[in-house]
Motif scaffolding. Sequence first.
Motif, mmCIF file in Angstrom:
data_model
loop_
_atom_site.group_PDB
_atom_site.id
_atom_site.type_symbol
_atom_site.label_atom_id
_atom_site.label_comp_id
_atom_site.label_asym_id
_atom_site.label_seq_id
_atom_site.Cartn_x
_atom_site.Cartn_y
_atom_site.Cartn_z
ATOM 1 N N UNK A 153 -30.216 -30.821 2.117
ATOM 2 C CA UNK A 153 -30.730 -32.282 2.129
ATOM 3 C C UNK A 153 -32.119 -32.278 1.419
ATOM 4 N N UNK A 154 -32.734 -31.415 1.433
ATOM 5 C CA UNK A 154 -34.086 -31.929 1.046
ATOM 6 C C UNK A 154 -34.555 -30.908 -0.193
ATOM 7 N N UNK A 155 -33.707 -30.921 -1.392
ATOM 8 C CA UNK A 155 -34.082 -29.876 -2.578
ATOM 9 C C UNK A 155 -35.575 -30.187 -3.327
ATOM 10 N N UNK A 156 -35.951 -31.594 -2.778
ATOM 11 C CA UNK A 156 -37.397 -31.919 -3.379
ATOM 12 C C UNK A 156 -38.350 -31.089 -3.054
ATOM 13 N N UNK A 157 -38.182 -30.688 -1.898
ATOM 14 C CA UNK A 157 -39.341 -29.886 -1.630
ATOM 15 C C UNK A 157 -38.976 -28.275 -1.576
ATOM 16 N N UNK A 158 -37.505 -27.922 -1.204
ATOM 17 C CA UNK A 158 -37.183 -26.429 -1.152
ATOM 18 C C UNK A 158 -36.778 -26.037 -2.390
ATOM 19 N N UNK A 159 -36.368 -26.900 -3.544
ATOM 20 C CA UNK A 159 -35.539 -26.520 -4.409
ATOM 21 C C UNK A 159 -34.188 -25.951 -4.261
ATOM 22 N N UNK A 160 -33.557 -25.620 -5.232
ATOM 23 C CA UNK A 160 -32.114 -25.040 -5.126
ATOM 24 C C UNK A 160 -31.911 -23.748 -5.183
ATOM 25 N N UNK A 161 -31.374 -22.729 -4.393
ATOM 26 C CA UNK A 161 -31.272 -21.389 -4.519
ATOM 27 C C UNK A 161 -29.924 -20.932 -4.224
ATOM 28 N N UNK A 162 -29.258 -20.735 -5.267
ATOM 29 C CA UNK A 162 -27.765 -20.328 -5.141
ATOM 30 C C UNK A 162 -27.305 -19.315 -6.047
ATOM 31 N N UNK A 163 -26.336 -18.541 -5.726
ATOM 32 C CA UNK A 163 -25.955 -17.623 -6.687
ATOM 33 C C UNK A 163 -24.394 -17.892 -7.575
ATOM 34 N N UNK A 164 -24.853 -19.090 -8.121
ATOM 35 C CA UNK A 164 -23.718 -19.929 -8.677
ATOM 36 C C UNK A 164 -23.753 -19.702 -10.183
ATOM 37 N N UNK A 165 -25.201 -19.248 -10.806
ATOM 38 C CA UNK A 165 -25.222 -18.975 -12.292
ATOM 39 C C UNK A 165 -25.190 -20.348 -13.104
ATOM 40 N N UNK A 166 -24.376 -20.182 -14.037
ATOM 41 C CA UNK A 166 -24.011 -21.425 -14.975
ATOM 42 C C UNK A 166 -22.848 -22.034 -14.815
ATOM 43 N N UNK A 167 -22.247 -21.579 -13.652
ATOM 44 C CA UNK A 167 -20.847 -21.945 -13.368
ATOM 45 C C UNK A 167 -20.932 -23.618 -13.151
ATOM 46 N N UNK A 168 -19.905 -24.363 -13.527
ATOM 47 C CA UNK A 168 -19.631 -25.837 -13.606
ATOM 48 C C UNK A 168 -18.607 -26.102 -12.461
ATOM 49 N N UNK A 169 -18.951 -27.493 -12.178
ATOM 50 C CA UNK A 169 -17.813 -27.951 -11.190
ATOM 51 C C UNK A 169 -17.469 -29.429 -11.569
ATOM 52 N N UNK A 170 -16.174 -30.013 -11.648
ATOM 53 C CA UNK A 170 -15.905 -31.326 -11.627
ATOM 54 C C UNK A 170 -15.942 -31.980 -10.699
ATOM 55 N N UNK A 171 -17.226 -32.233 -10.070
ATOM 56 C CA UNK A 171 -17.220 -33.017 -8.949
ATOM 57 C C UNK A 171 -16.832 -34.262 -8.798
ATOM 58 N N UNK A 172 -16.087 -34.751 -7.520
ATOM 59 C CA UNK A 172 -15.605 -36.121 -7.492
ATOM 60 C C UNK A 172 -16.033 -36.699 -6.091
ATOM 61 N N UNK A 173 -16.683 -37.789 -6.198
ATOM 62 C CA UNK A 173 -17.294 -38.332 -4.879
ATOM 63 C C UNK A 173 -16.134 -38.814 -3.999
ATOM 64 N N UNK A 174 -16.162 -38.336 -2.708
ATOM 65 C CA UNK A 174 -15.191 -38.272 -1.846
ATOM 66 C C UNK A 174 -14.564 -39.549 -1.516
ATOM 67 N N UNK A 175 -15.609 -40.751 -1.469
ATOM 68 C CA UNK A 175 -14.848 -42.073 -1.341
ATOM 69 C C UNK A 175 -14.262 -42.729 -2.394
ATOM 70 N N UNK A 176 -14.328 -42.282 -3.587
ATOM 71 C CA UNK A 176 -13.520 -42.595 -4.598
ATOM 72 C C UNK A 176 -12.247 -41.929 -4.657
ATOM 73 N N UNK A 177 -12.183 -40.832 -4.127
ATOM 74 C CA UNK A 177 -11.083 -39.827 -4.008
ATOM 75 C C UNK A 177 -10.150 -40.594 -3.218
ATOM 76 N N UNK A 178 -10.886 -41.010 -1.783
ATOM 77 C CA UNK A 178 -9.985 -41.846 -0.876
ATOM 78 C C UNK A 178 -9.463 -43.015 -1.464
ATOM 79 N N UNK A 179 -10.299 -43.768 -2.502
ATOM 80 C CA UNK A 179 -9.706 -45.103 -3.187
ATOM 81 C C UNK A 179 -8.576 -44.812 -3.766
ATOM 82 N N UNK A 180 -8.712 -43.788 -4.682
ATOM 83 C CA UNK A 180 -7.665 -43.186 -5.561
ATOM 84 C C UNK A 180 -6.249 -42.965 -4.813
ATOM 85 N N UNK A 181 -6.547 -42.196 -3.759
ATOM 86 C CA UNK A 181 -5.239 -41.941 -2.914
ATOM 87 C C UNK A 181 -4.751 -43.253 -2.432
ATOM 88 N N UNK A 182 -5.498 -44.091 -1.865
ATOM 89 C CA UNK A 182 -4.787 -45.188 -1.061
ATOM 90 C C UNK A 182 -4.039 -46.116 -2.294
#
Length: 287
Positions: A153-182
Motif C-alpha cells: 500500500x506504500x510502494x513509494x517508500x518501500x519500493x516493490x520487491x517480488x519474484x515476478x521477473x518480467x512476467x506480465x498481467x492483463x490486469x482488469x479493475x474489479x469494479x469494471x468487471x462487476x459492471x461488465x458482468x451486470x
Amino acid sequence: MILITGATGHLGKSVVDQLLTKTTPNKIAILARDAEKAKDFKAKGIDVRIGDFDNSNSLNEALKGIEKVLLISGVDPVNRLQQHKNVIDAAKLNGVKLIAYTSVTMENFSNSDNQFLMGSHFLTEDYIKESGLAFTFFRNNLYTDTILMFAGENPFETGITLPTAKGKVGFALRREIGEAIANDLLSNYNENKIYEITGSEAYSYADVASELSKLSGKTVTYTELESEDYKGILEKAGVPEHFIQVFTAFAADIKNNQHSKVTSDLEILLGRKPINFSSALKELYKL
C-alpha cells in the motif's frame, strides 16, 4: 429474477450496484448466510434469500423462482468445489434457466504453480457443463486491485520487491468487471458463452513501479527476488503459511506469464474501453 451469490464481497457488491442502475430492485435477489450483513441490500428493495453453500436444503429454498444465478466463486479453497456443486444442483432442481460463474483466465493451467487454488474453477466449469444448464463463464484475469496486495500500500517508500521477473498481467479493475458482468446478466441469454475478461494491455510489476513513479513524482523501484527469498520475507513479516503458499504460487504464475492474456471481451461487455492502466493505479493509490 437474478440471484447473486457472494453479494457482500467486493465483486458481488459491484455487480449488484451496477444492476441497480439498470433495472429495478424487485428483479434482483442475493444469497446471504447472515441477514444482518445483508440488511443494506434489503433496505434497497432487494430480495435477500438466506442460504449457506454447505447446506443444500437452504440452497434449494433460496433458489425457488430464480431465473438466472450468478455464482461468484467461493473463498474456501478446500471445500469450494463441493460448495459450488451444491449451488449448481439447487439451480438445476429449481429449473433455473442460466447459471453464470466467475472463473479465471490462464494461458496454460496444466503448467500452473497454482493448481490447488485454481483447479476448482475449471472443475466447476465442467460440472456446470455436465448439468445441462445454460451457462456463461466469466474467466477473469487478476484484478488491478490485487496490486495493492502484491506491491504494497506504500510502494513509494518501500519500493516493490517480488519474484515476478518480467512476467506480465492483463490486469482488469474489479469494479469494471462487476459492471461488465451486470451488463451481460441483463442481456439475452447468450447461452454457453465464455468470456475472457482482461485489461487492454499486459503489464509487469516493473511497469507498475515505473507508472507509479510517473504518477507520484517519487522514484518507485522494482527489485527482483528469488522465490525462496520472497518466502523468507513473508515469513519474517508473520504471514500465515497458507497465504505464503498462495502469494508465492501467484508470483510464480505471473513470472511465467500465466496471466498475460489480453482480449477485447471486457471492452465489448462494457460498451466502451476500460479505464487505462495509469488511471486505474491513480484510483487505487488515491493519487
